[in-house]
Motif scaffolding. Structure first.
Motif: not given
Length: 319
Positions: A50, A89-90
């Motif tokens: 990401w 998922d940051k």
């Protein structure tokens, strides 16, 4: 001639200048920051996991540190703000911004001379006794049910509300996130979530001068803290050893309190999300009733709805 045997095994290219690079000690992940203030996480085969943009413009990443389990990354920005980001998922799990360290993003001189200078995520080598003892009340699921993930109103609940709070694996070792600032302060949190306190280096070394924290290290038993700092008046780099035996002596207490704090935080998040889900479900019911009433009103003669409602009201009155 002696050859050490080291050789280059690969070469990768990135579109922007890299400022910082930190390897995870648990996973095959590499965290990079560039001059734009972005943070990217790559795998060993260079697959991008990401990309996280900076919170604001004109700020940079000053320091990064992986959580000991490799599941979260602490990012320190030049504004004095710290993000603890979930690797999957940051998502920003926690955010710290000390009052005395708040910096104006538009003041570039302030950004250069202040802000975060180093981050260390230390873990105590010894496994604590309280971490291995079973406690029935540590299981939050016996008190609160998880938010329903299926049912009549699943499609009408937003993703933010439908997402259950993160199941954090109970730690078996005490770990602390140590954040150093250019103003001489050291901010300490347990597990990166429970604030412990702030140390002023000037008070610790009995020197009223101005200091800039360069690096922080702590012994395996948390009894001694090593602080590398710059004396801004003399421009000398010094190393100071600080007695932190209180962290070692009360490790069990810190561990227990911090773990309870995390459980309470999770339960509060669960309650907030449950209430939001109930509210959204009720709003959907009202909208559905309104739509059906409008459809019914269009199918009956004028005045028919009023007559039917009056009749229902009379029946309710008598019964």
């Amino acid at each position: 001639m002696y050859h050490c045997g080291m050789r280059q095994v690969g070469e990768r290219h990135v579109p922007f200048q890299v400022d910082l690079m930190v390897w995870s000690n648990r996973l095959d992940l590499l965290a990079l920051s560039n001059f734009k203030g972005e943070v990217q996480v790559h795998r060993l085969h260079w697959q991008k996991v990401w990309n996280l943009p900076p919170p604001k413009e004109n700020i940079s990443v000053q320091a990064m540190a992986w959580r000991p389990d490799g599941k979260a990354l602490a990012i320190g920005y030049s504004t004095g703000t710290v993000y603890v980001v979930d690797i999957e998922d940051k998502e920003v799990i926690d955010q710290y911004e000390l009052e005395q360290e708040k910096i104006n993003c538009d003041d570039f001189d302030s950004l250069k001379s202040n802000g975060i200078t180093c981050i260390t995520w230390a873990v105590r080598s010894e496994i604590l006794e309280s971490a291995t003892e079973y406690n029935l009340y540590d299981d939050a699921s016996i008190f609160l049910q998880k938010i329903p993930q299926n049912g009549t109103y699943k499609n009408h609940i937003s993703n933010d509300c439908a997402k259950d709070f993160k199941e954090v694996k109970e730690p078996t070792q005490l770990n602390m996130l140590l954040i150093g600032y250019a103003t001489g302060y050291i901010y300490i949190t347990i597990f990166g979530r429970y604030p412990y306190g702030t140390l002023n280096l000037s008070h610790m070394i009995n020197d009223v001068g101005e200091h800039k924290i360069l690096d922080i290290n702590i012994s395996d038993d948390f009894s001694i803290m090593q602080v590398l700092y710059l004396d801004k008046l003399t421009n000398n780099i010094l190393l100071s050893f600080i007695n932190t035996s209180v962290l070692s002596a009360y490790a069990e207490e810190f561990f227990t309190v911090a773990k309870k704090h995390g459980q309470i935080t999770q339960l509060m998040s669960n309650l907030d999300q449950t209430m939001t889900s109930i509210t959204e479900a009720w709003e959907h019911i009202l909208l559905e009733m309104d739509a059906k009433m409008a459809y019914y009103a269009a199918a009956v003669p004028d005045g028919g709805v009023s007559a039917d409602l009056l009749e229902l009201h009379m029946l309710d009155y008598w019964y």
